[in-house]
Design a protein around this motif. Structure first.
Motif, PDB file in Angstrom:
ATOM      1  N   GLY A  13     128.937  24.474  86.779  1.00  0.00           N
ATOM      2  CA  GLY A  13     129.869  23.449  87.239  1.00  0.00           C
ATOM      3  C   GLY A  13     129.207  22.334  88.001  1.00  0.00           C
ATOM      4  N   SER A  14     129.723  22.087  89.224  1.00  0.00           N
ATOM      5  CA  SER A  14     129.293  20.913  89.992  1.00  0.00           C
ATOM      6  C   SER A  14     127.866  21.021  90.500  1.00  0.00           C
ATOM      7  N   GLY A  15     127.393  22.245  90.653  1.00  0.00           N
ATOM      8  CA  GLY A  15     126.003  22.427  91.068  1.00  0.00           C
ATOM      9  C   GLY A  15     125.744  22.109  92.524  1.00  0.00           C
ATOM     10  N   SER A  16     126.755  22.258  93.391  1.00  0.00           N
ATOM     11  CA  SER A  16     126.526  21.884  94.792  1.00  0.00           C
ATOM     12  C   SER A  16     125.515  22.803  95.480  1.00  0.00           C
ATOM     13  N   ASN A  17     125.549  24.098  95.168  1.00  0.00           N
ATOM     14  CA  ASN A  17     124.541  25.004  95.742  1.00  0.00           C
ATOM     15  C   ASN A  17     123.161  24.717  95.165  1.00  0.00           C
ATOM     16  N   MET A  18     123.104  24.408  93.871  1.00  0.00           N
ATOM     17  CA  MET A  18     121.828  24.024  93.251  1.00  0.00           C
ATOM     18  C   MET A  18     121.255  22.803  93.966  1.00  0.00           C
ATOM     19  N   ALA A  19     122.098  21.800  94.204  1.00  0.00           N
ATOM     20  CA  ALA A  19     121.629  20.576  94.860  1.00  0.00           C
ATOM     21  C   ALA A  19     121.108  20.878  96.264  1.00  0.00           C
ATOM     22  N   ALA A  20     121.800  21.772  96.981  1.00  0.00           N
ATOM     23  CA  ALA A  20     121.353  22.134  98.333  1.00  0.00           C
ATOM     24  C   ALA A  20     119.967  22.779  98.288  1.00  0.00           C
ATOM     25  N   ILE A  21     119.735  23.617  97.283  1.00  0.00           N
ATOM     26  CA  ILE A  21     118.434  24.288  97.149  1.00  0.00           C
ATOM     27  C   ILE A  21     117.346  23.289  96.773  1.00  0.00           C
ATOM     28  N   VAL A  22     117.633  22.423  95.801  1.00  0.00           N
ATOM     29  CA  VAL A  22     116.634  21.430  95.364  1.00  0.00           C
ATOM     30  C   VAL A  22     116.275  20.493  96.521  1.00  0.00           C
ATOM     31  N   GLN A  23     117.296  20.049  97.245  1.00  0.00           N
ATOM     32  CA  GLN A  23     117.032  19.135  98.364  1.00  0.00           C
ATOM     33  C   GLN A  23     116.220  19.821  99.455  1.00  0.00           C
ATOM     34  N   ALA A  24     116.522  21.092  99.733  1.00  0.00           N
ATOM     35  CA  ALA A  24     115.732  21.831 100.724  1.00  0.00           C
ATOM     36  C   ALA A  24     114.283  21.969 100.255  1.00  0.00           C
ATOM     37  N   ALA A  25     114.106  22.263  98.976  1.00  0.00           N
ATOM     38  CA  ALA A  25     112.749  22.417  98.423  1.00  0.00           C
ATOM     39  C   ALA A  25     111.954  21.126  98.566  1.00  0.00           C
ATOM     40  N   GLN A  26     112.641  19.994  98.348  1.00  0.00           N
ATOM     41  CA  GLN A  26     111.953  18.701  98.439  1.00  0.00           C
ATOM     42  C   GLN A  26     111.679  18.328  99.892  1.00  0.00           C
ATOM     43  N   GLN A  27     112.689  18.494 100.752  1.00  0.00           N
ATOM     44  CA  GLN A  27     112.545  18.082 102.155  1.00  0.00           C
ATOM     45  C   GLN A  27     111.553  18.966 102.909  1.00  0.00           C
ATOM     46  N   GLN A  28     111.538  20.255 102.569  1.00  0.00           N
ATOM     47  CA  GLN A  28     110.654  21.192 103.268  1.00  0.00           C
ATOM     48  C   GLN A  28     109.329  21.395 102.526  1.00  0.00           C
ATOM     49  N   ASP A  29     109.144  20.692 101.444  1.00  0.00           N
ATOM     50  CA  ASP A  29     107.921  20.750 100.635  1.00  0.00           C
ATOM     51  C   ASP A  29     107.519  22.189 100.307  1.00  0.00           C
ATOM     52  N   TRP A  30     108.419  22.871  99.583  1.00  0.00           N
ATOM     53  CA  TRP A  30     108.142  24.252  99.187  1.00  0.00           C
ATOM     54  C   TRP A  30     106.899  24.347  98.322  1.00  0.00           C
ATOM     55  N   HIS A  31     106.569  23.267  97.611  1.00  0.00           N
ATOM     56  CA  HIS A  31     105.369  23.306  96.771  1.00  0.00           C
ATOM     57  C   HIS A  31     104.124  23.484  97.656  1.00  0.00           C
ATOM     58  N   GLN A  32     104.083  22.728  98.740  1.00  0.00           N
ATOM     59  CA  GLN A  32     102.950  22.830  99.666  1.00  0.00           C
ATOM     60  C   GLN A  32     102.999  24.144 100.443  1.00  0.00           C
ATOM     61  N   ALA A  33     104.196  24.535 100.870  1.00  0.00           N
ATOM     62  CA  ALA A  33     104.333  25.704 101.751  1.00  0.00           C
ATOM     63  C   ALA A  33     104.158  27.025 101.008  1.00  0.00           C
ATOM     64  N   PHE A  34     104.709  27.094  99.794  1.00  0.00           N
ATOM     65  CA  PHE A  34     104.750  28.385  99.074  1.00  0.00           C
ATOM     66  C   PHE A  34     104.202  28.318  97.652  1.00  0.00           C
ATOM     67  N   GLY A  35     103.755  27.138  97.232  1.00  0.00           N
ATOM     68  CA  GLY A  35     103.358  26.983  95.831  1.00  0.00           C
ATOM     69  C   GLY A  35     104.544  27.114  94.890  1.00  0.00           C
ATOM     70  N   ALA A  36     105.738  26.738  95.386  1.00  0.00           N
ATOM     71  CA  ALA A  36     106.965  26.923  94.610  1.00  0.00           C
ATOM     72  C   ALA A  36     107.498  25.596  94.101  1.00  0.00           C
ATOM     73  N   SER A  37     108.115  25.654  92.930  1.00  0.00           N
ATOM     74  CA  SER A  37     108.654  24.447  92.307  1.00  0.00           C
ATOM     75  C   SER A  37     109.969  24.764  91.605  1.00  0.00           C
ATOM     76  N   ILE A  38     110.977  23.900  91.787  1.00  0.00           N
ATOM     77  CA  ILE A  38     112.220  24.029  91.016  1.00  0.00           C
ATOM     78  C   ILE A  38     111.915  23.442  89.637  1.00  0.00           C
ATOM     79  N   SER A  39     111.733  24.317  88.658  1.00  0.00           N
ATOM     80  CA  SER A  39     111.236  23.879  87.350  1.00  0.00           C
ATOM     81  C   SER A  39     112.329  23.370  86.432  1.00  0.00           C
ATOM     82  N   ALA A  40     113.530  23.967  86.519  1.00  0.00           N
ATOM     83  CA  ALA A  40     114.587  23.574  85.589  1.00  0.00           C
ATOM     84  C   ALA A  40     115.943  24.024  86.105  1.00  0.00           C
ATOM     85  N   VAL A  41     116.958  23.294  85.675  1.00  0.00           N
ATOM     86  CA  VAL A  41     118.356  23.679  85.868  1.00  0.00           C
ATOM     87  C   VAL A  41     118.964  23.838  84.483  1.00  0.00           C
TER      88      VAL A  41
END
Length: 197
Positions: A13-41
Protein backbone atom coordinates in the motif's frame (compact mmCIF):
# COMPACT_ATOMS: atom_id res chain seq x y z
CA UNK A 1 26.27 -13.62 1.82
CA UNK A 2 27.47 -10.44 0.10
CA UNK A 3 29.66 -7.98 1.98
CA UNK A 4 26.86 -5.41 1.78
CA UNK A 5 23.90 -6.30 4.00
CA UNK A 6 21.16 -5.87 1.43
CA UNK A 7 17.65 -5.17 2.73
CA UNK A 8 14.56 -5.82 0.60
CA UNK A 9 11.25 -4.30 1.74
CA UNK A 10 7.87 -5.73 0.69
CA UNK A 11 4.80 -3.46 0.56
CA UNK A 12 1.20 -3.55 -0.62
CA UNK A 13 0.00 0.00 0.00
CA UNK A 14 1.14 3.47 0.99
CA UNK A 15 4.51 2.31 2.24
CA UNK A 16 4.66 4.67 5.21
CA UNK A 17 6.67 2.21 7.33
CA UNK A 18 8.94 1.51 4.35
CA UNK A 19 9.54 5.25 3.96
CA UNK A 20 10.36 5.58 7.67
CA UNK A 21 12.95 2.79 7.36
CA UNK A 22 14.51 4.17 4.15
CA UNK A 23 14.73 7.67 5.61
CA UNK A 24 16.32 6.35 8.81
CA UNK A 25 18.83 4.36 6.74
CA UNK A 26 19.75 7.48 4.78
CA UNK A 27 19.84 9.91 7.72
CA UNK A 28 21.79 7.55 9.98
CA UNK A 29 24.03 6.32 7.15
CA UNK A 30 23.44 2.61 7.71
CA UNK A 31 25.78 1.91 4.80
CA UNK A 32 28.68 3.46 6.71
CA UNK A 33 27.58 2.17 10.12
CA UNK A 34 26.61 -1.41 9.24
CA UNK A 35 27.46 -1.96 5.58
CA UNK A 36 23.70 -2.08 4.99
CA UNK A 37 21.73 -0.88 2.00
CA UNK A 38 18.01 -0.73 1.17
CA UNK A 39 18.34 -2.52 -2.17
CA UNK A 40 14.75 -2.73 -3.38
CA UNK A 41 11.08 -2.23 -2.59
CA UNK A 42 8.79 -4.87 -4.06
CA UNK A 43 4.99 -4.61 -4.19
CA UNK A 44 2.34 -7.19 -5.04
CA UNK A 45 0.03 -4.36 -6.12
CA UNK A 46 0.89 -2.40 -9.28
CA UNK A 47 -0.89 0.74 -8.03
CA UNK A 48 0.65 0.82 -4.57
CA UNK A 49 1.38 4.44 -3.62
CA UNK A 50 4.53 3.31 -1.82
CA UNK A 51 6.21 2.53 -5.15
CA UNK A 52 6.35 6.22 -6.04
CA UNK A 53 7.52 7.05 -2.52
CA UNK A 54 10.37 4.53 -2.81
CA UNK A 55 11.38 5.89 -6.21
CA UNK A 56 11.38 9.44 -4.85
CA UNK A 57 13.77 8.23 -2.12
CA UNK A 58 16.08 6.72 -4.74
CA UNK A 59 15.26 3.05 -4.09
CA UNK A 60 14.80 0.53 -6.90
CA UNK A 61 11.25 -0.83 -7.18
CA UNK A 62 9.67 -3.93 -8.62
CA UNK A 63 6.05 -5.05 -9.03
CA UNK A 64 4.95 -8.66 -8.90
CA UNK A 65 1.17 -8.77 -9.26
CA UNK A 66 -0.12 -11.72 -7.24
CA UNK A 67 -3.31 -11.81 -9.33
CA UNK A 68 -1.53 -13.23 -12.38
CA UNK A 69 -0.45 -16.35 -10.47
CA UNK A 70 -2.74 -19.34 -10.21
CA UNK A 71 -1.59 -20.37 -6.74
CA UNK A 72 -0.07 -18.83 -3.62
CA UNK A 73 2.87 -21.21 -3.98
CA UNK A 74 3.55 -20.03 -7.55
CA UNK A 75 3.45 -16.39 -6.49
CA UNK A 76 5.75 -17.00 -3.53
CA UNK A 77 8.21 -18.87 -5.75
CA UNK A 78 8.34 -15.94 -8.17
CA UNK A 79 8.63 -13.50 -5.27
CA UNK A 80 11.58 -15.45 -3.85
CA UNK A 81 13.30 -15.23 -7.23
CA UNK A 82 12.75 -11.48 -7.32
CA UNK A 83 14.02 -11.01 -3.78
CA UNK A 84 17.01 -13.34 -4.13
CA UNK A 85 18.40 -11.28 -7.02
CA UNK A 86 19.50 -8.89 -4.26
CA UNK A 87 21.04 -11.60 -2.01
CA UNK A 88 19.24 -10.13 0.98
CA UNK A 89 20.57 -10.20 4.51
CA UNK A 90 17.10 -9.11 5.66
CA UNK A 91 13.58 -9.10 4.19
CA UNK A 92 11.24 -6.58 5.79
CA UNK A 93 7.44 -6.85 5.55
CA UNK A 94 6.03 -3.32 5.70
CA UNK A 95 2.29 -3.51 5.15
CA UNK A 96 2.65 -6.51 2.85
CA UNK A 97 -0.87 -7.91 2.84
CA UNK A 98 -0.21 -11.49 1.81
CA UNK A 99 -0.11 -14.61 3.95
CA UNK A 100 3.18 -16.27 3.05
CA UNK A 101 3.61 -19.99 2.42
CA UNK A 102 5.69 -22.12 4.82
CA UNK A 103 8.25 -22.65 2.05
CA UNK A 104 8.76 -18.89 1.68
CA UNK A 105 9.04 -18.38 5.43
CA UNK A 106 11.56 -21.20 5.87
CA UNK A 107 13.65 -19.91 2.92
CA UNK A 108 14.18 -16.64 4.82
CA UNK A 109 14.23 -18.09 8.33
CA UNK A 110 16.01 -15.74 10.73
CA UNK A 111 16.06 -12.88 8.23
CA UNK A 112 12.36 -12.12 7.72
CA UNK A 113 10.65 -9.56 9.97
CA UNK A 114 7.22 -7.96 10.19
CA UNK A 115 5.44 -5.25 12.15
CA UNK A 116 2.01 -6.00 13.58
CA UNK A 117 -0.39 -3.37 14.98
CA UNK A 118 -0.97 -4.93 18.39
CA UNK A 119 0.98 -5.88 21.47
CA UNK A 120 1.54 -9.50 20.53
CA UNK A 121 0.63 -12.14 21.57
CA UNK A 122 -2.66 -10.24 21.90
CA UNK A 123 -4.81 -9.72 18.78
CA UNK A 124 -3.11 -11.60 15.99
CA UNK A 125 -4.69 -11.18 12.56
CA UNK A 126 -6.89 -8.27 11.45
CA UNK A 127 -9.00 -5.49 13.03
CA UNK A 128 -6.58 -5.22 15.93
CA UNK A 129 -7.51 -1.70 17.03
CA UNK A 130 -11.26 -2.30 17.26
CA UNK A 131 -10.63 -5.58 19.06
CA UNK A 132 -8.40 -3.83 21.62
CA UNK A 133 -11.12 -1.22 22.23
CA UNK A 134 -13.87 -3.87 22.45
CA UNK A 135 -11.80 -5.87 24.96
CA UNK A 136 -11.45 -2.81 27.22
CA UNK A 137 -7.65 -2.75 26.96
CA UNK A 138 -5.86 0.11 28.72
CA UNK A 139 -3.04 -0.09 26.17
CA UNK A 140 -2.58 -0.98 22.54
CA UNK A 141 0.50 -0.76 20.36
CA UNK A 142 2.70 -2.47 17.82
CA UNK A 143 5.19 -5.32 17.69
CA UNK A 144 8.17 -6.04 15.44
CA UNK A 145 8.72 -9.78 15.26
CA UNK A 146 10.50 -12.44 13.29
CA UNK A 147 8.20 -14.21 10.87
CA UNK A 148 7.51 -17.90 11.37
CA UNK A 149 5.06 -20.27 9.71
CA UNK A 150 2.45 -19.46 12.39
CA UNK A 151 0.82 -16.08 11.65
CA UNK A 152 1.95 -13.27 14.00
CA UNK A 153 3.68 -15.67 16.39
CA UNK A 154 7.44 -15.30 15.75
CA UNK A 155 9.99 -14.15 18.34
CA UNK A 156 9.38 -10.53 19.41
CA UNK A 157 12.15 -8.03 18.60
CA UNK A 158 10.58 -4.78 19.85
CA UNK A 159 7.29 -3.31 21.06
CA UNK A 160 5.79 0.13 21.64
CA UNK A 161 2.62 0.86 23.59
CA UNK A 162 0.09 3.68 23.48
CA UNK A 163 -2.82 4.30 25.88
CA UNK A 164 -6.34 3.49 24.71
CA UNK A 165 -8.33 6.66 25.39
CA UNK A 166 -11.99 6.65 26.49
CA UNK A 167 -13.22 8.27 23.27
CA UNK A 168 -10.97 6.29 20.91
CA UNK A 169 -12.29 4.86 17.69
CA UNK A 170 -10.41 2.24 15.69
CA UNK A 171 -9.22 5.07 13.40
CA UNK A 172 -7.93 7.39 16.12
CA UNK A 173 -6.18 4.52 17.88
CA UNK A 174 -4.70 3.29 14.59
CA UNK A 175 -3.27 6.75 13.89
CA UNK A 176 -1.49 6.87 17.27
CA UNK A 177 -0.19 3.33 16.86
CA UNK A 178 1.04 4.10 13.33
CA UNK A 179 3.10 7.03 14.65
CA UNK A 180 4.81 4.55 17.00
CA UNK A 181 5.30 2.07 14.15
CA UNK A 182 7.20 4.73 12.19
CA UNK A 183 9.52 5.21 15.18
CA UNK A 184 9.83 1.57 16.25
CA UNK A 185 10.35 -0.24 12.93
CA UNK A 186 13.50 1.65 11.85
CA UNK A 187 14.89 1.20 15.40
CA UNK A 188 14.21 -2.54 15.27
CA UNK A 189 15.85 -2.93 11.85
CA UNK A 190 18.85 -0.96 13.09
CA UNK A 191 18.97 -3.19 16.17
CA UNK A 192 18.87 -6.29 14.00
CA UNK A 193 21.78 -4.95 11.92
CA UNK A 194 23.80 -4.14 15.03
CA UNK A 195 23.43 -7.75 16.18
CA UNK A 196 24.83 -9.16 12.92
CA UNK A 197 28.50 -10.17 12.71
Amino acid sequence: MPSTKNIVILISGSGSNMAAIVQAAQQQDWHQAFGASISAVISNRPGAAGLEVAQSLGVATQVLDHRVFETRVAFDAALMQGIDRYQPALVVLAGFMRILTPGFVSHYAGRLINIHPSLLPAFTGLNTHQRAIDAGCAEAGCTVHQVTAELDHGPILAQAAVPVLPDDTADTLAARVLAQEHRLYPQAVRGWLQDQP
